[in-house]
Design a protein around this motif. Structure first.
Motif, PDB file in Angstrom:
ATOM      1  N   SER A 165       5.499   3.805  10.561  1.00 19.42           N
ATOM      2  CA  SER A 165       6.831   4.407  10.456  1.00 19.42           C
ATOM      3  C   SER A 165       7.200   5.157  11.728  1.00 19.42           C
ATOM      4  O   SER A 165       8.346   5.109  12.177  1.00 19.42           O
ATOM      5  N   ARG A 190       0.824  -1.205   0.000  1.00 19.44           N
ATOM      6  CA  ARG A 190       0.000   0.000   0.000  1.00 19.44           C
ATOM      7  C   ARG A 190       0.860   1.258   0.000  1.00 19.44           C
ATOM      8  O   ARG A 190       0.557   2.232  -0.710  1.00 19.44           O
ATOM      9  N   SER A 191       1.928   1.254   0.777  1.00 21.14           N
ATOM     10  CA  SER A 191       2.809   2.423   0.848  1.00 21.14           C
ATOM     11  C   SER A 191       3.511   2.661  -0.481  1.00 21.14           C
ATOM     12  O   SER A 191       3.619   3.799  -0.953  1.00 21.14           O
ATOM     13  N   TRP A 192       3.964   1.576  -1.097  1.00 23.68           N
ATOM     14  CA  TRP A 192       4.687   1.671  -2.368  1.00 23.68           C
ATOM     15  C   TRP A 192       3.740   2.090  -3.489  1.00 23.68           C
ATOM     16  O   TRP A 192       4.078   2.938  -4.327  1.00 23.68           O
ATOM     17  N   HIS A 202       7.936   9.588   0.535  1.00 26.32           N
ATOM     18  CA  HIS A 202       6.667  10.182   0.119  1.00 26.32           C
ATOM     19  C   HIS A 202       6.550  11.580   0.726  1.00 26.32           C
ATOM     20  O   HIS A 202       6.118  12.530   0.056  1.00 26.32           O
ATOM     21  N   VAL A 248       8.731   0.028   4.523  1.00 22.01           N
ATOM     22  CA  VAL A 248       7.583   0.894   4.782  1.00 22.01           C
ATOM     23  C   VAL A 248       8.080   2.257   5.267  1.00 22.01           C
ATOM     24  O   VAL A 248       7.567   3.310   4.866  1.00 22.01           O
ATOM     25  N   TRP A 287       9.614   4.111   2.181  1.00 18.56           N
ATOM     26  CA  TRP A 287       8.608   4.674   1.279  1.00 18.56           C
ATOM     27  C   TRP A 287       7.894   5.855   1.914  1.00 18.56           C
ATOM     28  O   TRP A 287       7.611   6.855   1.242  1.00 18.56           O
ATOM     29  N   THR A 288       7.594   5.744   3.188  1.00 18.28           N
ATOM     30  CA  THR A 288       6.848   6.810   3.861  1.00 18.28           C
ATOM     31  C   THR A 288       7.670   8.088   3.944  1.00 18.28           C
ATOM     32  O   THR A 288       7.168   9.189   3.655  1.00 18.28           O
ATOM     33  N   GLY A 291       0.698   3.818   7.070  1.00 19.87           N
ATOM     34  CA  GLY A 291       2.137   3.832   6.834  1.00 19.87           C
ATOM     35  C   GLY A 291       2.822   4.845   7.732  1.00 19.87           C
ATOM     36  O   GLY A 291       3.920   4.599   8.255  1.00 19.87           O
ATOM     37  N   PRO A 339       1.359  10.113   2.158  1.00 17.66           N
ATOM     38  CA  PRO A 339       1.386   8.667   2.399  1.00 17.66           C
ATOM     39  C   PRO A 339       0.168   8.199   3.175  1.00 17.66           C
ATOM     40  O   PRO A 339      -0.476   8.984   3.876  1.00 17.66           O
TER      41      PRO A 339
END
Length: 217
Positions: A166, A6-8, A145, A138, A141-142, A162, A158
């Motif tokens: 994080s 989901r985060s990606w 983002h 995660v 990516w967060t 996430g 994000p």
């Protein structure tokens, strides 16, 4: 595993929706334009693919949290950072970066969805389960983002889950909780030095303020 996906997906969707002009805007990574950050994401996606295709027969040495190390703040002299900027400029047209991220990023997402979470993989001289490795990302990516939207207020951020995960990971790395009044986003930005705390926030951080920022590598 699901949170990784989901985060990606959210990060890739945010990049896909950027108009060309936004690629020349600054990002939340000091010294990097948005195009440099997107190029870094392409390299990250390649790293995910390489790692998931590198099974090892050894016991894990790290987990999702200990994967991260607190390092010195970057000076701009790192050869890989310099390469990223030159490579991003070589794309010339933003659509090429979008295409490459979608191509490699989608493959990384599919690989993550297919891998056995218990598979042991090797990266950076360490061994993790695939599940822990993807969980560690995660946080990657967060944070990126947040870097992407730092100067793009109209771009979606994000996923809340996430951000929450994080923050929890960063608190484990710090060995202390951030003050409850700090939102998840602000805890991540202040905790990693992406923005300076206000006077009130610094007071609320107490002794933790002296150990910030936590630069992760």
């Amino acid at each position: 595993m699901d949170l990784f996906s989901r985060s990606w997906a959210a990060l890739r969707a945010a990049v896909a929706g950027l108009p060309d002009r936004d690629f020349a805007r600054p990002s939340g990574c000091a010294g990097w334009l948005v195009r440099d950050l997107v190029c870094h994401l392409v390299i990250d996606a390649q790293d995910v693919l390489i790692t998931l295709a590198t099974p090892v027969d050894a016991e894990p040495t790290r987990d999702a949290v200990t994967y991260w190390e607190v390092v010195e703040a970057p000076t701009g002299d790192d050869p890989l950072d310099a390469l990223t900027v030159r490579l991003a400029a070589a794309y010339e047209e933003p659509w090429l970066l979008r295409f490459h991220l979608d191509d490699v990023g989608s493959a990384a997402g599919r690989a993550a969805g297919l891998v056995d979470p218990g598979l042991r993989v090797g990266t950076r001289g360490q061994v993790l389960t695939a599940g822990d490795y993807l969980s560690a990302y995660v946080l990657e990516w967060t944070l990126h983002h947040l870097d992407l939207i730092a100067h793009l207020p109209d771009v979606a951020g994000p996923p809340p889950e996430g951000l929450s995960r994080s923050r929890a990971m960063l608190e484990e790395i710090a060995g202390a909780a951030f003050p409850a009044p700090l939102s998840d986003e602000d805890a991540l930005l202040v905790g990693t030095g992406r923005r300076a705390p206000t006077a009130a926030e610094r007071a609320g951080l107490g002794e933790l303020a002296a150990r910030l920022p936590l630069v992760l590598g």
